[in-house]
Design a protein around this motif. Structure first.
Motif, short mmCIF file in Angstrom:
data_model
loop_
_atom_site.label_atom_id
_atom_site.label_comp_id
_atom_site.label_asym_id
_atom_site.label_seq_id
_atom_site.Cartn_x
_atom_site.Cartn_y
_atom_site.Cartn_z
N THR A 186 0.84 -1.19 0.00
CA THR A 186 0.00 0.00 0.00
C THR A 186 0.88 1.24 0.00
N ALA A 187 0.46 2.26 -0.73
CA ALA A 187 1.18 3.53 -0.77
C ALA A 187 0.42 4.56 0.06
N TYR A 188 1.17 5.40 0.77
CA TYR A 188 0.59 6.46 1.58
C TYR A 188 1.08 7.80 1.04
N VAL A 189 0.16 8.58 0.51
CA VAL A 189 0.50 9.88 -0.07
C VAL A 189 0.38 10.95 1.02
N HIS A 190 1.50 11.52 1.40
CA HIS A 190 1.53 12.58 2.42
C HIS A 190 1.49 13.93 1.71
N THR A 191 0.52 14.74 2.02
CA THR A 191 0.33 16.04 1.37
C THR A 191 0.35 17.16 2.40
N VAL A 192 1.06 18.23 2.09
CA VAL A 192 1.12 19.41 2.94
C VAL A 192 0.73 20.61 2.10
N ILE A 193 -0.20 21.44 2.58
CA ILE A 193 -0.63 22.66 1.89
C ILE A 193 -0.43 23.84 2.82
N ASP A 194 0.28 24.86 2.33
CA ASP A 194 0.48 26.09 3.10
C ASP A 194 -0.77 26.95 3.00
N ASP A 195 -1.28 27.39 4.15
CA ASP A 195 -2.55 28.11 4.17
C ASP A 195 -2.46 29.47 3.50
#
Length: 226
Positions: A186-195
């Motif tokens: 399984t792949a885990y996509v880690h996403t970060v978005i600057d507000d």
């Protein structure tokens, strides 16, 4: 902002105007140097004479006076009906005795032409929140996705071919589950978005625990997007 094919940018306008006003060049000669029409060169020279360097920017094309514009009192009634009763241009126009096109123009000007722009409960326009500077707030999310075997899975190729691809991929990676059956993982996509900037950065990991902190991922995102 000047369009892509503009002959004069604000900086070039200032240079042209200074040649005419400060250096005493004839308008025709300055226009020939910058390859523009004589009236164009005169317009920027006159603006520089009247307003200085601040007059070299683009001006709005909106007229100074609009005698036929919808009165503010009528605009307030249109906005009130839109928020309280969620009526469309036709319904509001019937109640106020206005053309639906006029009501639609007012709603567009007030950014109320779509009901999705309004809060369902209060009827107030939805306001987009935003933190004051980059890094003040980071939105972190992890999405779990099943890996696809080399060559495609059984949903596309059928169970027989899909099982063959699954077995071959598991043999290449060496992954087995608790029952020693082929497992592609399984792949885990880690996403970060600057507000503040809405810059997004994503990485794929083998588990939901990322070795990099959200702050580190934010720095990488800012560097990647300049």
């Amino acid at each position: 902002m000047s369009h892509a094919n503009a002959a004069l940018t604000p900086r070039a306008r200032l240079r042209l105007a200074r040649l005419v006003i400060d250096d005493g060049w004839p308008i025709a000669r300055a226009a020939e140097l910058f390859q523009v029409a004589w009236p164009t060169a005169k317009r920027w020279a006159d603006r520089y004479r009247d307003h200085g360097p601040a007059g070299m920017g683009d001006r709005s094309s909106r007229p100074h006076h609009q005698p036929n514009r919808t009165p503010a009192r009528v605009v307030r009634r249109i906005v009130s009906l839109r928020r309280r009763k969620r009526l469309g241009p036709v319904g509001i126009g019937d109640q106020l005795g206005l053309a639906s096109s006029t009501v639609h123009a007012v709603l567009r000007r007030c950014r109320l032409n779509r009901l999705s722009h309004l809060d369902r409960i209060t009827g107030e326009p939805i306001r987009r929140y935003e933190h004051a500077y980059p890094g003040a707030m980071l939105h972190v999310d992890v999405k779990k996705l099943g890996n696809i075997p080399d060559g495609g899975g059984w949903r596309y190729l059928g169970k027989a071919r899909g099982h063959q691809n699954r077995t071959a991929t598991a043999a290449r990676t060496g992954q087995r589950n608790t029952r020693n059956a082929p497992n592609i993982g399984t792949a885990y996509v880690h996403t970060v978005i600057d507000d503040h900037s809405r810059v997004a950065y994503a990485e794929i990991h083998d588990n939901c625990r990322c070795s990099k902190s959200p702050a580190r991922m934010s720095v990488l995102a800012c560097k990647r997007h300049g």
